[in-house]
Design an enzyme around this catalytic site. Structure first.
Site, PDB file in Angstrom:
ATOM      1  N   ASN A 184       0.834  -1.222   0.000  1.00  6.72           N
ATOM      2  CA  ASN A 184       0.000   0.000   0.000  1.00  6.72           C
ATOM      3  C   ASN A 184       0.862   1.263   0.000  1.00  6.72           C
ATOM      4  O   ASN A 184       0.347   2.365   0.067  1.00  6.72           O
ATOM      5  CB  ASN A 184      -0.956   0.008   1.200  1.00  6.72           C
TER       6      ASN A 184
ATOM      7  N   SER B 256       9.990 -11.638  14.186  1.00  6.83           N
ATOM      8  CA  SER B 256      11.095 -10.818  14.688  1.00  6.83           C
ATOM      9  C   SER B 256      11.665 -11.422  15.967  1.00  6.83           C
ATOM     10  O   SER B 256      10.935 -12.057  16.743  1.00  6.83           O
ATOM     11  CB  SER B 256      10.546  -9.421  14.993  1.00  6.83           C
TER      12      SER B 256
ATOM     13  N   THR C 141      12.099  -9.878  18.376  1.00  7.79           N
ATOM     14  CA  THR C 141      11.404  -9.194  19.468  1.00  7.79           C
ATOM     15  C   THR C 141      10.479 -10.156  20.223  1.00  7.79           C
ATOM     16  O   THR C 141      10.166  -9.922  21.388  1.00  7.79           O
ATOM     17  CB  THR C 141      10.628  -7.965  18.923  1.00  7.79           C
TER      18      THR C 141
ATOM     19  N   TYR D 206       3.784  -3.782  18.950  1.00  6.97           N
ATOM     20  CA  TYR D 206       4.367  -4.318  17.714  1.00  6.97           C
ATOM     21  C   TYR D 206       4.761  -5.780  17.911  1.00  6.97           C
ATOM     22  O   TYR D 206       4.414  -6.660  17.127  1.00  6.97           O
ATOM     23  CB  TYR D 206       5.595  -3.488  17.295  1.00  6.97           C
TER      24      TYR D 206
ATOM     25  N   LYS E  75       3.377  -9.639  16.296  1.00  8.66           N
ATOM     26  CA  LYS E  75       4.175 -10.740  15.720  1.00  8.66           C
ATOM     27  C   LYS E  75       3.856 -12.047  16.457  1.00  8.66           C
ATOM     28  O   LYS E  75       3.683 -13.094  15.829  1.00  8.66           O
ATOM     29  CB  LYS E  75       5.671 -10.426  15.820  1.00  8.66           C
TER      30      LYS E  75
ATOM     31  N   ASN F 108      16.450   3.273  14.403  1.00  9.56           N
ATOM     32  CA  ASN F 108      17.407   2.150  14.472  1.00  9.56           C
ATOM     33  C   ASN F 108      18.835   2.648  14.260  1.00  9.56           C
ATOM     34  O   ASN F 108      19.077   3.674  13.636  1.00  9.56           O
ATOM     35  CB  ASN F 108      17.058   1.087  13.432  1.00  9.56           C
TER      36      ASN F 108
HETATM   37  P1  NAD Z   1       9.209  -1.809   5.622  1.00  7.97           P
HETATM   38  O1  NAD Z   1       8.316  -0.877   6.361  1.00  7.97           O
HETATM   39  O2  NAD Z   1      10.306  -1.255   4.818  1.00  7.97           O
HETATM   40  O3  NAD Z   1       8.332  -2.763   4.678  1.00  7.97           O
HETATM   41  C1  NAD Z   1       7.025  -3.162   5.027  1.00  7.97           C
HETATM   42  C2  NAD Z   1       6.130  -2.845   3.833  1.00  7.97           C
HETATM   43  O4  NAD Z   1       4.782  -3.230   4.133  1.00  7.97           O
HETATM   44  C3  NAD Z   1       6.103  -1.349   3.499  1.00  7.97           C
HETATM   45  O5  NAD Z   1       6.443  -1.183   2.142  1.00  7.97           O
HETATM   46  C4  NAD Z   1       4.661  -0.927   3.781  1.00  7.97           C
HETATM   47  O6  NAD Z   1       4.234   0.082   2.893  1.00  7.97           O
HETATM   48  C5  NAD Z   1       3.917  -2.241   3.604  1.00  7.97           C
HETATM   49  N1  NAD Z   1       2.655  -2.340   4.321  1.00  7.97           N
HETATM   50  C6  NAD Z   1       2.417  -2.096   5.638  1.00  7.97           C
HETATM   51  N2  NAD Z   1       1.126  -2.325   5.913  1.00  7.97           N
HETATM   52  C7  NAD Z   1       0.520  -2.728   4.769  1.00  7.97           C
HETATM   53  C8  NAD Z   1      -0.800  -3.104   4.422  1.00  7.97           C
HETATM   54  N3  NAD Z   1      -1.797  -3.079   5.327  1.00  7.97           N
HETATM   55  N4  NAD Z   1      -1.073  -3.460   3.154  1.00  7.97           N
HETATM   56  C9  NAD Z   1      -0.076  -3.461   2.213  1.00  7.97           C
HETATM   57  N5  NAD Z   1       1.191  -3.114   2.480  1.00  7.97           N
HETATM   58  C10 NAD Z   1       1.487  -2.747   3.742  1.00  7.97           C
HETATM   59  O7  NAD Z   1       9.773  -2.866   6.696  1.00  7.97           O
HETATM   60  P2  NAD Z   1      10.924  -3.945   6.549  1.00  7.97           P
HETATM   61  O8  NAD Z   1      12.050  -3.508   7.384  1.00  7.97           O
HETATM   62  O9  NAD Z   1      11.131  -4.280   5.130  1.00  7.97           O
HETATM   63  O10 NAD Z   1      10.235  -5.160   7.316  1.00  7.97           O
HETATM   64  C11 NAD Z   1       9.507  -6.151   6.617  1.00  7.97           C
HETATM   65  C12 NAD Z   1       8.870  -7.077   7.637  1.00  7.97           C
HETATM   66  O11 NAD Z   1       9.897  -7.621   8.471  1.00  7.97           O
HETATM   67  C13 NAD Z   1       7.877  -6.398   8.567  1.00  7.97           C
HETATM   68  O12 NAD Z   1       6.802  -7.278   8.815  1.00  7.97           O
HETATM   69  C14 NAD Z   1       8.684  -6.189   9.832  1.00  7.97           C
HETATM   70  O13 NAD Z   1       7.862  -6.152  10.978  1.00  7.97           O
HETATM   71  C15 NAD Z   1       9.591  -7.396   9.836  1.00  7.97           C
HETATM   72  N6  NAD Z   1      10.842  -7.189  10.593  1.00  7.97           N
HETATM   73  C16 NAD Z   1      11.665  -6.148  10.252  1.00  7.97           C
HETATM   74  C17 NAD Z   1      12.834  -5.938  10.992  1.00  7.97           C
HETATM   75  C18 NAD Z   1      13.747  -4.778  10.675  1.00  7.97           C
HETATM   76  O14 NAD Z   1      14.562  -4.419  11.533  1.00  7.97           O
HETATM   77  N7  NAD Z   1      13.693  -4.188   9.467  1.00  7.97           N
HETATM   78  C19 NAD Z   1      13.159  -6.781  12.072  1.00  7.97           C
HETATM   79  C20 NAD Z   1      12.305  -7.843  12.366  1.00  7.97           C
HETATM   80  C21 NAD Z   1      11.142  -8.030  11.606  1.00  7.97           C
HETATM   81  N1  UFG Z   2      21.103   2.405  19.545  1.00  8.39           N
HETATM   82  C1  UFG Z   2      21.825   3.528  19.913  1.00  8.39           C
HETATM   83  N2  UFG Z   2      21.507   4.712  19.333  1.00  8.39           N
HETATM   84  C2  UFG Z   2      20.517   4.847  18.403  1.00  8.39           C
HETATM   85  C3  UFG Z   2      19.788   3.692  18.030  1.00  8.39           C
HETATM   86  C4  UFG Z   2      20.108   2.490  18.634  1.00  8.39           C
HETATM   87  O1  UFG Z   2      22.716   3.457  20.751  1.00  8.39           O
HETATM   88  O2  UFG Z   2      20.265   5.967  17.927  1.00  8.39           O
HETATM   89  C5  UFG Z   2      21.466   1.104  20.134  1.00  8.39           C
HETATM   90  C6  UFG Z   2      20.350   0.431  20.896  1.00  8.39           C
HETATM   91  O3  UFG Z   2      20.319   0.875  22.238  1.00  8.39           O
HETATM   92  C7  UFG Z   2      20.721  -1.045  20.734  1.00  8.39           C
HETATM   93  C8  UFG Z   2      21.388  -1.096  19.357  1.00  8.39           C
HETATM   94  O4  UFG Z   2      21.791   0.225  19.063  1.00  8.39           O
HETATM   95  O5  UFG Z   2      21.680  -1.410  21.692  1.00  8.39           O
HETATM   96  C9  UFG Z   2      20.442  -1.571  18.244  1.00  8.39           C
HETATM   97  O6  UFG Z   2      19.262  -0.785  18.267  1.00  8.39           O
HETATM   98  P1  UFG Z   2      18.201  -0.815  17.056  1.00  8.39           P
HETATM   99  O7  UFG Z   2      17.146   0.194  17.388  1.00  8.39           O
HETATM  100  O8  UFG Z   2      18.899  -0.676  15.763  1.00  8.39           O
HETATM  101  O9  UFG Z   2      17.634  -2.297  17.112  1.00  8.39           O
HETATM  102  P2  UFG Z   2      16.887  -3.076  18.276  1.00  8.39           P
HETATM  103  O10 UFG Z   2      17.732  -4.268  18.606  1.00  8.39           O
HETATM  104  O11 UFG Z   2      16.498  -2.197  19.380  1.00  8.39           O
HETATM  105  O12 UFG Z   2      15.526  -3.516  17.554  1.00  8.39           O
HETATM  106  C10 UFG Z   2      15.477  -4.017  16.238  1.00  8.39           C
HETATM  107  C11 UFG Z   2      14.143  -3.631  15.603  1.00  8.39           C
HETATM  108  C12 UFG Z   2      13.021  -4.314  16.325  1.00  8.39           C
HETATM  109  C13 UFG Z   2      13.259  -5.770  16.342  1.00  8.39           C
HETATM  110  C14 UFG Z   2      14.604  -6.096  16.946  1.00  8.39           C
HETATM  111  C15 UFG Z   2      14.890  -7.552  16.858  1.00  8.39           C
HETATM  112  O13 UFG Z   2      13.966  -2.233  15.656  1.00  8.39           O
HETATM  113  O14 UFG Z   2      11.807  -4.057  15.657  1.00  8.39           O
HETATM  114  O15 UFG Z   2      15.621  -5.398  16.243  1.00  8.39           O
HETATM  115  O16 UFG Z   2      14.719  -7.982  15.548  1.00  8.39           O
HETATM  116  F1  UFG Z   2      12.296  -6.366  17.076  1.00  8.39           F
END
Ligand code: NAD
Ligand code: UFG
Length: 344
Positions: free
Chosen positions: A32, A124, A126, A148, A152, A198
């Site tokens: 979307n 994740s 998480t 969030y 999951k 992040n």
């Molecule tokens: P992202 O936001 O870049 O990609 C997610 C995509 O889903 C986006 O393009 C968004 O527009 C689309 N979307 C959201 N809701 C929608 C809906 N209702 N209908 C259609 N499209 C929709 O995120 P990402 O980093 O590519 O993550 C992909 C998946 O992996 C997510 O489910 C996220 O929770 C999971 N994940 C990501 C991370 C991370 O650190 N990037 C870590 C663990 C899990």
């Molecule tokens: N950190 C900093 N400064 C920043 C951002 C992060 O010091 O500006 C530190 C955090 O405290 C942590 C590490 O960098 O120690 C990584 O932090 P991120 O925010 O990059 O990642 P997290 O591990 O907190 O979380 C990420 C995703 C979550 C996911 C998780 C496990 O954001 O959605 O990884 O997959 F659940």
């Protein structure tokens, strides 16, 4: 026969589309565009030289989603679509539950209607909560600490119930650790809205001059240098893991969860130092208080993915830094830049 990729224009989705196309799969993308731009898909096509269909459809719109299945021969789904910002989910829980859970329910209902029972789902790390056990195996206790994470966990449960109700379903639940880095072309990458929450996008935006300095959250964790330790995994390795999971769900029914990480932990300061070393850019930082909800150390036990999927990450943090920087330095404003130029 095609693989449907929901959320395919997002960060991980676009990288997985590249790997799927390069491996010869036909794909159909649904997104979307809430958190991504169609420009990413144009670049996926540019990188791979292959065309594919894109539908700007919201998973919450079941009728439109149904048409995607009606007009295409979908054999499996890789389901990335979802909202993913932890902090935002605390402020807007109903939106997160509705989007992530109702969206997944709609998808499963339509899949069931069309007899498509193979899915790879983005979960994740998480879901392991704050136990701090390392390395974390898939059978560690599950617990979420924010809306969030709960979406999951709930979706994982929904998918298990679905398989119990109909054992022909074949589902791989992939629990990502910390995806960073970009495709080596520098053409696709992570493009967060606003100030990144992040670590890696924050580092690259400091290095490119968009942000002044990094705040390192916490200097007194019980780690080698006092800063938090995470299992960073290259987005391309992660994308390849999806192809291995797809092989698995195509070959046999069942439902299983897999950690996708490297199995190694790196501290915040180690990542900053590696980034500075390989890019030659300096990343000024200052220490700040611990961020609420953060744990000291988190890294994966990756033996199950290796054993059952035949997958292991290949790239190290220096590759992740080089590739992340190539993306950021050649696209300082993310995908926005190209769109602005096109308008002029
Ligand atoms: P992202 O936001 O870049 O990609 C997610 C995509 O889903 C986006 O393009 C968004 O527009 C689309 N979307 C959201 N809701 C929608 C809906 N209702 N209908 C259609 N499209 C929709 O995120 P990402 O980093 O590519 O993550 C992909 C998946 O992996 C997510 O489910 C996220 O929770 C999971 N994940 C990501 C991370 C991370 O650190 N990037 C870590 C663990 C899990
Ligand atoms: N950190 C900093 N400064 C920043 C951002 C992060 O010091 O500006 C530190 C955090 O405290 C942590 C590490 O960098 O120690 C990584 O932090 P991120 O925010 O990059 O990642 P997290 O591990 O907190 O979380 C990420 C995703 C979550 C996911 C998780 C496990 O954001 O959605 O990884 O997959 F659940």
């Amino acid at each position: 026969m095609a693989v449907l990729v929901t959320g395919g224009s997002g960060y991980i989705g676009s990288h997985t589309c590249v790997e799927l196309l390069n491996a010869g799969y036909d794909i159909v993308v649904v997104d979307n565009l809430h958190n991504s731009r169609v420009e990413s898909l144009r670049r996926v096509r540019e990188i791979t030289g292959r065309a594919f269909k894109f539908y700007e459809v919201d998973l919450l719109d079941q009728e439109e989603l149904d048409k995607v299945f009606l007009y295409n021969h979908i054999e499996a789904v890789i389901h990335f679509a979802g909202l993913k910002a932890v902090g935002e989910s605390v402020h807007l829980p109903l939106w997160y539950y509705h989007n992530n859970i109702t969206g997944t329910l709609n998808l499963c209902k339509v899949m069931q209607k069309y007899g498509v029972k193979r899915m790879v789902f983005s979960s994740s790390a998480t879901v392991y909560g704050t136990s701090g056990q390392v390395p974390i195996p898939e059978d560690a206790p599950l617990q979420a600490t924010n809306p969030y994470g709960r979406t999951k966990l709930m979706i994982e449960e929904i998918l298990r119930d679905l398989h119990t109700s109909d054992p022909l379903w074949s589902i791989a639940i992939l629990r990502y650790f910390n995806p960073i880095g970009s495709h080596e072309s520098g053409r696709i990458g992570e493009d967060p809205n606003g100030i990144p929450s992040n670590l890696m996008p924050y580092i690259t935006q400091v290095a490119v001059g968009r942000l002044k300095e990094l705040q390192v959250f916490g200097s007194d964790y019980p780690t080698m240098d006092g800063t938090g330790v995470r299992d960073y995994i290259h987005a391309v390795d992660l994308a390849k893991g999806h192809l291995k999971a797809l092989d698995k769900v195509m070959a046999e029914s069942g439902v299983d969860a897999y950690n996708l990480g490297t199995g190694r932990g790196h501290s915040v300061l180690e990542l900053v130092a590696a980034f500075e070393r390989v890019t030659g850019r300096s990343v000024p930082y200052k220490f700040a208080a611990r961020r609420a909800g953060d744990i000291a150390v988190c890294y994966a036990d990756v033996s199950k993915a290796k054993r059952e999927l035949g997958w292991a990450a290949e790239k190290g943090i220096e590759d992740m830094c080089i590739d992340g920087w190539r993306w950021q330095s050649s696209n300082p404003n993310g995908y926005q830049q190209e769109i602005e130029i096109a308008v002029k």
